[in-house]
Design a protein around this motif. Sequence first.
Motif, PDB file in Angstrom:
ATOM      1  N   VAL A   1       0.855  -1.186   0.000  1.00  0.00           N
ATOM      2  CA  VAL A   1       0.000   0.000   0.000  1.00  0.00           C
ATOM      3  C   VAL A   1       0.888   1.231   0.000  1.00  0.00           C
ATOM      4  CG1 VAL A   1      -1.820   1.226   1.248  1.00  0.00           C
ATOM      5  CG2 VAL A   1      -1.753  -1.280   1.278  1.00  0.00           C
ATOM      6  N   PRO A   2       0.671   2.183  -0.939  1.00  0.00           N
ATOM      7  CA  PRO A   2       1.508   3.382  -1.003  1.00  0.00           C
ATOM      8  C   PRO A   2       1.455   4.182   0.298  1.00  0.00           C
ATOM      9  CG  PRO A   2       0.126   3.187  -2.960  1.00  0.00           C
ATOM     10  CD  PRO A   2      -0.350   2.158  -1.990  1.00  0.00           C
TER      11      PRO A   2
ATOM     12  N   TYR B   1      -1.496   6.492   0.768  1.00  0.00           N
ATOM     13  CA  TYR B   1      -2.714   5.748   1.126  1.00  0.00           C
ATOM     14  C   TYR B   1      -2.716   5.481   2.630  1.00  0.00           C
ATOM     15  CZ  TYR B   1      -6.609   2.613  -0.131  1.00  0.00           C
ATOM     16  OH  TYR B   1      -7.839   2.039  -0.292  1.00  0.00           O
ATOM     17  N   ARG B   2      -1.587   4.977   3.149  1.00  0.00           N
ATOM     18  CA  ARG B   2      -1.503   4.666   4.583  1.00  0.00           C
ATOM     19  C   ARG B   2      -1.635   5.929   5.436  1.00  0.00           C
ATOM     20  NH1 ARG B   2       3.480   3.075   5.326  1.00  0.00           N
ATOM     21  NH2 ARG B   2       4.214   2.920   3.173  1.00  0.00           N
ATOM     22  N   PHE B   3      -1.156   7.049   4.888  1.00  0.00           N
ATOM     23  CA  PHE B   3      -1.252   8.333   5.592  1.00  0.00           C
ATOM     24  C   PHE B   3      -2.717   8.733   5.759  1.00  0.00           C
ATOM     25  CE2 PHE B   3      -1.612  12.983   5.272  1.00  0.00           C
ATOM     26  CZ  PHE B   3      -0.898  13.368   6.406  1.00  0.00           C
ATOM     27  N   VAL B   4      -3.500   8.611   4.672  1.00  0.00           N
ATOM     28  CA  VAL B   4      -4.921   8.953   4.737  1.00  0.00           C
ATOM     29  C   VAL B   4      -5.650   8.025   5.702  1.00  0.00           C
ATOM     30  CG1 VAL B   4      -7.073   9.053   3.431  1.00  0.00           C
ATOM     31  CG2 VAL B   4      -4.965   9.955   2.431  1.00  0.00           C
TER      32      VAL B   4
ATOM     33  N   TRP C   1      -7.977  -5.419   2.767  1.00  0.00           N
ATOM     34  CA  TRP C   1      -7.743  -4.943   1.401  1.00  0.00           C
ATOM     35  C   TRP C   1      -7.763  -3.420   1.349  1.00  0.00           C
ATOM     36  CZ3 TRP C   1      -6.030  -7.581  -2.640  1.00  0.00           C
ATOM     37  CH2 TRP C   1      -6.175  -8.970  -2.655  1.00  0.00           C
ATOM     38  N   ALA C   2      -6.853  -2.862   0.575  1.00  0.00           N
ATOM     39  CA  ALA C   2      -6.854  -1.427   0.293  1.00  0.00           C
ATOM     40  C   ALA C   2      -7.366  -1.232  -1.130  1.00  0.00           C
ATOM     41  CB  ALA C   2      -5.442  -0.853   0.432  1.00  0.00           C
ATOM     42  N   PRO C   3      -8.611  -0.790  -1.296  1.00  0.00           N
ATOM     43  CA  PRO C   3      -9.151  -0.669  -2.655  1.00  0.00           C
ATOM     44  C   PRO C   3      -8.560   0.531  -3.398  1.00  0.00           C
ATOM     45  CG  PRO C   3     -10.750   0.122  -1.058  1.00  0.00           C
ATOM     46  CD  PRO C   3      -9.609  -0.446  -0.275  1.00  0.00           C
TER      47      PRO C   3
ATOM     48  N   GLY D   1      -2.535  -7.702  -8.977  1.00  0.00           N
ATOM     49  CA  GLY D   1      -3.110  -8.306  -7.785  1.00  0.00           C
ATOM     50  C   GLY D   1      -3.860  -7.353  -6.883  1.00  0.00           C
ATOM     51  N   LYS D   2      -4.241  -6.180  -7.391  1.00  0.00           N
ATOM     52  CA  LYS D   2      -4.910  -5.184  -6.570  1.00  0.00           C
ATOM     53  C   LYS D   2      -6.423  -5.370  -6.576  1.00  0.00           C
ATOM     54  CE  LYS D   2      -1.350  -1.628  -7.227  1.00  0.00           C
ATOM     55  NZ  LYS D   2      -1.026  -0.295  -7.797  1.00  0.00           N
TER      56      LYS D   2
END
Length: 610
Positions: A9-10, A13-16, A68-70, A117-118
């Motif tokens: 996960v970028p 993304y993790r920051f948000v 999952w991170a969509p 694989g996302k």
Amino acid sequence: MTASGKPSVPFAYRFVVAIVRPLLMVLTKRDWRGAENLPHSGGFVVAPNHLSHLDPLVFGHFMYDNGWAPFFLGKEEVFRVPVVGAILRGAQQIPVYRNTGKAADAFRAAVAAIHEGKCVGVYPEGTLTRDPDLWPMVGKTGAARIALATKCPVIPVAQWGPQAILAPYTKRPKLFPRKTMHVSAGPPVDLADLYDQPFTGAVLREATDRIMAAITAQLEEIRGEQAPAERYDSRKHGLPETGNFRRAQQTGKFRRAQQTGKFRRAQRRADHGDEGGAVTTAAVFGTGSWGTAYAAVLADGGTTVRMWGRRDAVVSQINAGSNEDYLPGIQLPEGISATTDPAEAADGVDIVVLAVPSQTLRENLGVWGSVLPPGAAVVSLMKGVELGTTKRMSEVIAEVAGVEDRRIVVVSGPNLAKEIAKRQPAASVVACIDEDVAEMVAQASNPPYFRPYTNTDVVGTELCGAVKNVIALAVGMAEGLGMGDNSKASIITRGLAETTRLGLALGADPMTFAGLAGVGDLIATCMSPLSRNRTFGVNLGKGMGVDEVIAVTRQTAEGVKSCESILQLAEKHGVRVPIIEQVAAVVHDGRAPAEVVGALMLRALKNETG
């Protein structure tokens, strides 16, 4: 990849997530269902209903809680918002350029993400539901396209509760008392029987209907209610398909829009069950190999196509699903029909495609030009210059049929008809002085195997398509004479120089000649054995006469008829075109191909770029 086999996960993304997730935990209660239906690994599409602008956060919370991170497809306008856009791009979310020639970029990005694989999130409705009771609407085909292209699972997801915090098209959230967010993931939608079928409008609509039915079933379970038997279709109710429809309803601009051809086309799309293509219907005038192949491109992109042909036998073949005279052994997609009545073919269409031999265009338009709908885009697939007048095909269309320049579109590129009919990947140029019209035609011409690029250089695009046929005759003659690749490469390169000189004299954009319509089409036409002009030239080089070759091939080689008119056009503008001149000498003056080679080689020495 992480240790679990899922994509990493970028940071953005993790920051948000680190900021938003704790807030949602405090402000909402959660009813998460169906986590067992989410795949443990591998790419997949997750398709939720759309109730509120809060949906992505709630739905994302559900997915993140379940491992999952969509990666969402979202409208491009949001990506232009300062800070927000930077975060979205950093989080690798996917912008959707709706109703433009770049609309297919989101599809390609989503397919790539699936292959990585996302988990790709797609709202099939394309916007907030317009249904008065907030049931899912008629869906668009985006999720189905991605799923069928990748054969990945599609997980239907229903959510209920975000609208209680932030009602549709409102700005003030109602945070208290705490509301429960209900999210339920259903089992994968069964699309297996559609995987190996052609990418037709009918197949896409069937897949989309299954996805929407599965989402609705999940929402019925959450709400404990029965959904209406017929899904809401905003087009049947005269509402815009995107944006704040409530604000639009209150404006005079919207009421005036209801009287426009664009609005009427949207209603007709709804009446005919089209689930979101930019164009409902197209007429293709001409049933030859390229006209038929392009009709298939349109049909595979979701457009309903009616073809016009002169011969009853060919029309009957097309109505039976093939065109054995020109594309033997190739099954045409659903959505294509044919008629010998030009008025029937053109009735009410959004796009008219002209695919008749260039030297017959004026005569044909004189017969049926009056039936062309006044608001339709008129697409020229023809690659020639008219004998006698030296007019390009777009000029003939404007003169004879009275079509405004802004509605005339030229499609040209490395587009060998048989390869495209077999759905082999190809690209092309869609040129029109009106960028919106070019983008509309490009969007209609965009099945997964055909990539259109738009530009505004009609002159250059058209000229490249005409002149390359003559250069291909020269290359074919060299092949027929037994010459090697050095000789053919030299002819191609100098032929490109002649094309560019003539184009610049006519005001074309020099960059066009370095692109798909220029060097791309030139290489394909000069080097492929599928090229009619190259094949014609090969036969000439082997000693056959023009009439003999015509009798053998039984198909139009545009360069044979256009070489004289292109030479006249060049002479009119004082442009030197020695290769074209020598080809015309062979075709029309009976000069031997071996003689013209000597004539070209004995020309005075000069600077290459002079």
